[in-house]
Design a protein around this motif. Structure first.
Motif, PDB file in Angstrom:
ATOM      1  N   VAL A  29     -10.106   5.348   5.263  1.00  0.00           N
ATOM      2  CA  VAL A  29     -10.006   4.069   4.553  1.00  0.00           C
ATOM      3  C   VAL A  29     -10.649   2.980   5.425  1.00  0.00           C
ATOM      4  O   VAL A  29     -10.424   2.933   6.635  1.00  0.00           O
ATOM      5  CB  VAL A  29      -8.523   3.737   4.241  1.00  0.00           C
ATOM      6  N   ALA A  76      -1.193  -2.335   8.873  1.00  0.00           N
ATOM      7  CA  ALA A  76      -1.078  -1.057   9.578  1.00  0.00           C
ATOM      8  C   ALA A  76       0.008  -1.163  10.640  1.00  0.00           C
ATOM      9  O   ALA A  76       0.221  -2.230  11.222  1.00  0.00           O
ATOM     10  CB  ALA A  76      -2.411  -0.704  10.232  1.00  0.00           C
ATOM     11  N   ALA A 121      -6.149   0.177   2.186  1.00  0.00           N
ATOM     12  CA  ALA A 121      -4.768   0.661   2.084  1.00  0.00           C
ATOM     13  C   ALA A 121      -3.873  -0.549   2.307  1.00  0.00           C
ATOM     14  O   ALA A 121      -3.949  -1.195   3.350  1.00  0.00           O
ATOM     15  CB  ALA A 121      -4.497   1.728   3.132  1.00  0.00           C
ATOM     16  N   ARG A 122      -3.070  -0.877   1.313  1.00  0.00           N
ATOM     17  CA  ARG A 122      -2.141  -2.007   1.433  1.00  0.00           C
ATOM     18  C   ARG A 122      -0.761  -1.435   1.744  1.00  0.00           C
ATOM     19  O   ARG A 122      -0.120  -0.841   0.879  1.00  0.00           O
ATOM     20  CB  ARG A 122      -2.103  -2.824   0.154  1.00  0.00           C
ATOM     21  N   LEU A 123      -0.326  -1.627   2.974  1.00  0.00           N
ATOM     22  CA  LEU A 123       0.937  -1.058   3.429  1.00  0.00           C
ATOM     23  C   LEU A 123       1.987  -2.155   3.602  1.00  0.00           C
ATOM     24  O   LEU A 123       1.643  -3.320   3.803  1.00  0.00           O
ATOM     25  CB  LEU A 123       0.731  -0.309   4.746  1.00  0.00           C
ATOM     26  N   THR A 172      -0.030   4.851   7.811  1.00  0.00           N
ATOM     27  CA  THR A 172      -1.162   4.366   8.609  1.00  0.00           C
ATOM     28  C   THR A 172      -2.000   5.539   9.105  1.00  0.00           C
ATOM     29  O   THR A 172      -3.229   5.531   8.998  1.00  0.00           O
ATOM     30  CB  THR A 172      -0.671   3.518   9.802  1.00  0.00           C
ATOM     31  N   ALA A 181      -3.993   6.936   6.202  1.00  0.00           N
ATOM     32  CA  ALA A 181      -5.129   6.079   5.828  1.00  0.00           C
ATOM     33  C   ALA A 181      -6.279   6.249   6.830  1.00  0.00           C
ATOM     34  O   ALA A 181      -7.447   6.294   6.429  1.00  0.00           O
ATOM     35  CB  ALA A 181      -4.689   4.619   5.759  1.00  0.00           C
ATOM     36  N   ILE A 235      -7.103  -1.315   6.614  1.00  0.00           N
ATOM     37  CA  ILE A 235      -5.680  -1.025   6.469  1.00  0.00           C
ATOM     38  C   ILE A 235      -4.924  -2.326   6.663  1.00  0.00           C
ATOM     39  O   ILE A 235      -4.859  -2.866   7.767  1.00  0.00           O
ATOM     40  CB  ILE A 235      -5.207   0.033   7.482  1.00  0.00           C
ATOM     41  N   HIS A 236      -4.379  -2.841   5.559  1.00  0.00           N
ATOM     42  CA  HIS A 236      -3.621  -4.086   5.612  1.00  0.00           C
ATOM     43  C   HIS A 236      -2.183  -3.757   6.012  1.00  0.00           C
ATOM     44  O   HIS A 236      -1.542  -2.909   5.407  1.00  0.00           O
ATOM     45  CB  HIS A 236      -3.656  -4.765   4.241  1.00  0.00           C
TER      46      HIS A 236
END
Length: 111
Positions: free
Chosen positions: A92, A98, A70-72, A84, A87, A95-96
């Protein structure tokens, strides 16, 4: 009693220099800071840029391996907190950027 959120970055700054770090944060929070912080060096800029580039290399490698990421945005907004949590609930793997928050603290796990 008012709620006060403390970020991990603030704690880190305070641990480096309890007096200076805490005052900078407080004065900036209340729009009272009129001094200047030490200038960011070219080395600091280079390390930051290298860190961002390194993150992208790792993320691209993980995606090529078929890993779920997950690219946040990482802006510590209500939408980011919700993304977040979502995800995490979806399982996931990575988590980028987060961002998490509770009644006392907010921040990014990597802060």
């Amino acid at each position: 009693m008012p709620t006060r959120l403390i970020t991990p970055s603030q704690l880190s700054l305070f641990s480096i220099s309890p007096v200076i770090g805490a005052w900078w944060q407080e004065l900036e929070a209340h729009k009272l800071f009129d001094g200047s912080k030490p200038a960011v060096s070219e080395l600091d800029h280079q390390l930051f840029a290298d860190g961002l580039r390194h993150e992208q290399v790792l993320l691209n490698k993980l995606e090529k391996e078929g890993r779920r990421i997950a690219r946040l945005p990482g802006k510590q907004s209500d939408a980011d907190y919700a993304a977040t949590r979502e995800a995490i609930a979806e399982g996931v793997e990575f988590i980028h950027q987060a961002t998490i928050c509770n009644e006392e603290m907010r921040g990014s796990p990597g802060d």
